[in-house]
Write a protein that holds these residues in place. Structure first.
Motif, PDB file in Angstrom:
ATOM      1  N   VAL A  12      40.968  62.410  33.439  1.00  0.00           N
ATOM      2  CA  VAL A  12      41.197  61.961  34.815  1.00  0.00           C
ATOM      3  C   VAL A  12      40.583  62.970  35.788  1.00  0.00           C
ATOM      4  CG1 VAL A  12      42.966  61.493  36.555  1.00  0.00           C
ATOM      5  CG2 VAL A  12      43.276  60.673  34.220  1.00  0.00           C
ATOM      6  N   ALA A  13      40.811  64.248  35.549  1.00  0.00           N
ATOM      7  CA  ALA A  13      40.291  65.294  36.442  1.00  0.00           C
ATOM      8  C   ALA A  13      38.763  65.301  36.460  1.00  0.00           C
ATOM      9  CB  ALA A  13      40.821  66.658  36.024  1.00  0.00           C
ATOM     10  N   ASN A  14      38.140  65.148  35.296  1.00  0.00           N
ATOM     11  CA  ASN A  14      36.679  65.128  35.237  1.00  0.00           C
ATOM     12  C   ASN A  14      36.112  63.923  35.978  1.00  0.00           C
ATOM     13  OD1 ASN A  14      36.370  67.494  33.799  1.00  0.00           O
ATOM     14  ND2 ASN A  14      36.507  66.466  31.828  1.00  0.00           N
ATOM     15  N   ARG A  15      36.734  62.761  35.794  1.00  0.00           N
ATOM     16  CA  ARG A  15      36.292  61.547  36.481  1.00  0.00           C
ATOM     17  C   ARG A  15      36.396  61.724  37.994  1.00  0.00           C
ATOM     18  NH1 ARG A  15      39.830  57.870  37.925  1.00  0.00           N
ATOM     19  NH2 ARG A  15      39.034  56.021  38.904  1.00  0.00           N
ATOM     20  N   GLU A  16      37.530  62.246  38.453  1.00  0.00           N
ATOM     21  CA  GLU A  16      37.726  62.422  39.887  1.00  0.00           C
ATOM     22  C   GLU A  16      36.809  63.501  40.455  1.00  0.00           C
ATOM     23  OE1 GLU A  16      41.929  62.874  40.472  1.00  0.00           O
ATOM     24  OE2 GLU A  16      42.318  60.774  39.971  1.00  0.00           O
ATOM     25  N   ALA A  17      36.506  64.517  39.674  1.00  0.00           N
ATOM     26  CA  ALA A  17      35.573  65.552  40.126  1.00  0.00           C
ATOM     27  C   ALA A  17      34.167  64.971  40.281  1.00  0.00           C
ATOM     28  CB  ALA A  17      35.557  66.713  39.138  1.00  0.00           C
ATOM     29  N   LEU A  18      33.758  64.132  39.345  1.00  0.00           N
ATOM     30  CA  LEU A  18      32.443  63.500  39.453  1.00  0.00           C
ATOM     31  C   LEU A  18      32.369  62.577  40.664  1.00  0.00           C
ATOM     32  CD1 LEU A  18      31.638  62.707  35.721  1.00  0.00           C
ATOM     33  CD2 LEU A  18      30.572  64.425  37.187  1.00  0.00           C
ATOM     34  N   ILE A  19      33.453  61.871  40.946  1.00  0.00           N
ATOM     35  CA  ILE A  19      33.499  61.027  42.147  1.00  0.00           C
ATOM     36  C   ILE A  19      33.357  61.899  43.393  1.00  0.00           C
ATOM     37  CG2 ILE A  19      34.993  59.552  43.552  1.00  0.00           C
ATOM     38  CD1 ILE A  19      36.105  58.414  40.895  1.00  0.00           C
ATOM     39  N   GLY A  20      34.037  63.043  43.421  1.00  0.00           N
ATOM     40  CA  GLY A  20      33.943  63.968  44.551  1.00  0.00           C
ATOM     41  C   GLY A  20      32.532  64.499  44.744  1.00  0.00           C
ATOM     42  N   VAL A  21      31.872  64.842  43.654  1.00  0.00           N
ATOM     43  CA  VAL A  21      30.486  65.316  43.739  1.00  0.00           C
ATOM     44  C   VAL A  21      29.584  64.196  44.250  1.00  0.00           C
ATOM     45  CG1 VAL A  21      28.510  66.076  42.359  1.00  0.00           C
ATOM     46  CG2 VAL A  21      30.742  67.109  41.998  1.00  0.00           C
ATOM     47  N   GLY A  22      29.836  62.975  43.794  1.00  0.00           N
ATOM     48  CA  GLY A  22      29.054  61.831  44.272  1.00  0.00           C
ATOM     49  C   GLY A  22      29.217  61.616  45.768  1.00  0.00           C
ATOM     50  N   ILE A  23      30.443  61.731  46.256  1.00  0.00           N
ATOM     51  CA  ILE A  23      30.690  61.576  47.695  1.00  0.00           C
ATOM     52  C   ILE A  23      29.992  62.688  48.474  1.00  0.00           C
ATOM     53  CG2 ILE A  23      32.470  61.657  49.490  1.00  0.00           C
ATOM     54  CD1 ILE A  23      34.336  60.240  47.510  1.00  0.00           C
ATOM     55  N   ALA A  24      30.025  63.906  47.952  1.00  0.00           N
ATOM     56  CA  ALA A  24      29.345  65.016  48.626  1.00  0.00           C
ATOM     57  C   ALA A  24      27.837  64.775  48.676  1.00  0.00           C
ATOM     58  CB  ALA A  24      29.645  66.331  47.912  1.00  0.00           C
ATOM     59  N   ILE A  66      31.952  57.738  58.496  1.00  0.00           N
ATOM     60  CA  ILE A  66      31.675  56.955  57.281  1.00  0.00           C
ATOM     61  C   ILE A  66      32.232  57.656  56.056  1.00  0.00           C
ATOM     62  CG2 ILE A  66      29.821  56.167  55.749  1.00  0.00           C
ATOM     63  CD1 ILE A  66      28.185  55.609  58.311  1.00  0.00           C
ATOM     64  N   ILE A  67      31.984  58.938  55.927  1.00  0.00           N
ATOM     65  CA  ILE A  67      32.461  59.685  54.761  1.00  0.00           C
ATOM     66  C   ILE A  67      33.981  59.750  54.762  1.00  0.00           C
ATOM     67  CG2 ILE A  67      32.505  61.976  53.688  1.00  0.00           C
ATOM     68  CD1 ILE A  67      29.979  60.295  53.138  1.00  0.00           C
ATOM     69  N   THR A  68      34.601  59.878  55.935  1.00  0.00           N
ATOM     70  CA  THR A  68      36.060  59.886  56.015  1.00  0.00           C
ATOM     71  C   THR A  68      36.643  58.586  55.483  1.00  0.00           C
ATOM     72  OG1 THR A  68      35.994  61.382  57.905  1.00  0.00           O
ATOM     73  CG2 THR A  68      38.027  60.148  57.573  1.00  0.00           C
ATOM     74  N   VAL A  69      36.055  57.461  55.865  1.00  0.00           N
ATOM     75  CA  VAL A  69      36.519  56.162  55.370  1.00  0.00           C
ATOM     76  C   VAL A  69      36.292  56.045  53.861  1.00  0.00           C
ATOM     77  CG1 VAL A  69      36.098  53.663  55.477  1.00  0.00           C
ATOM     78  CG2 VAL A  69      36.273  54.993  57.579  1.00  0.00           C
ATOM     79  N   ILE A  70      35.143  56.485  53.390  1.00  0.00           N
ATOM     80  CA  ILE A  70      34.859  56.439  51.946  1.00  0.00           C
ATOM     81  C   ILE A  70      35.866  57.278  51.172  1.00  0.00           C
ATOM     82  CG2 ILE A  70      33.209  57.142  50.167  1.00  0.00           C
ATOM     83  CD1 ILE A  70      30.970  56.276  52.070  1.00  0.00           C
ATOM     84  N   VAL A  71      36.141  58.484  51.648  1.00  0.00           N
ATOM     85  CA  VAL A  71      37.102  59.358  50.962  1.00  0.00           C
ATOM     86  C   VAL A  71      38.487  58.712  50.959  1.00  0.00           C
ATOM     87  CG1 VAL A  71      38.337  61.560  51.129  1.00  0.00           C
ATOM     88  CG2 VAL A  71      35.859  61.502  51.334  1.00  0.00           C
ATOM     89  N   TRP A  72      38.899  58.139  52.075  1.00  0.00           N
ATOM     90  CA  TRP A  72      40.209  57.478  52.139  1.00  0.00           C
ATOM     91  C   TRP A  72      40.278  56.338  51.128  1.00  0.00           C
ATOM     92  CZ3 TRP A  72      41.889  52.553  53.393  1.00  0.00           C
ATOM     93  CH2 TRP A  72      43.265  52.414  53.534  1.00  0.00           C
ATOM     94  N   LEU A  73      39.238  55.509  51.070  1.00  0.00           N
ATOM     95  CA  LEU A  73      39.222  54.392  50.120  1.00  0.00           C
ATOM     96  C   LEU A  73      39.248  54.871  48.672  1.00  0.00           C
ATOM     97  CD1 LEU A  73      36.640  52.050  51.882  1.00  0.00           C
ATOM     98  CD2 LEU A  73      39.098  51.646  51.609  1.00  0.00           C
ATOM     99  N   VAL A  74      38.484  55.900  48.382  1.00  0.00           N
ATOM    100  CA  VAL A  74      38.434  56.435  47.014  1.00  0.00           C
ATOM    101  C   VAL A  74      39.795  56.991  46.617  1.00  0.00           C
ATOM    102  CG1 VAL A  74      37.488  58.333  45.638  1.00  0.00           C
ATOM    103  CG2 VAL A  74      35.961  56.850  46.916  1.00  0.00           C
TER     104      VAL A  74
END
Length: 89
Positions: A12-24, A66-74
């Motif tokens: 779970v942590a690895n998946r969420e970290a990859l999502i965070g890197v993608g958003i960045a 835009i990024i704030t909305v994306i982060v909230w949705l994620v």
């Protein structure tokens, strides 16, 4: 030999970290595209939105929103609660 099971929280942590890197990376792409795409013109050709150069408005103000909305949705739909307590085996 006894093989230790990998804690499922790591998956779970690895998946969420990859999502965070993608958003960045998306954030950087939006910022870079607008800042250097629109900001590379001569100053005399700049267009202004709310008193800010359009490249700055799109890259820093609108990009932030835009990024704030994306982060909230994620966080709302893709991230999950993970207990921190270790399970007894």
């Amino acid at each position: 030999m006894e093989q230790k099971k990998l804690d499922p929280r790591y998956k779970v942590a690895n998946r969420e970290a990859l999502i965070g890197v993608g958003i960045a990376m998306i954030n950087f792409f939006i910022w870079y595209s607008f800042a250097y795409g629109l900001g590379s013109k001569p100053v005399e050709e700049y267009q202004y939105i709310f008193g800010l150069p359009s490249w700055f408005f799109y890259s820093c103000v609108l990009g932030f929103l835009i990024i704030t909305v994306i982060v909230w949705l994620v966080v709302k739909f893709l991230f999950s609660d993970v207990p921190f307590e270790e399970e007894e085996q």
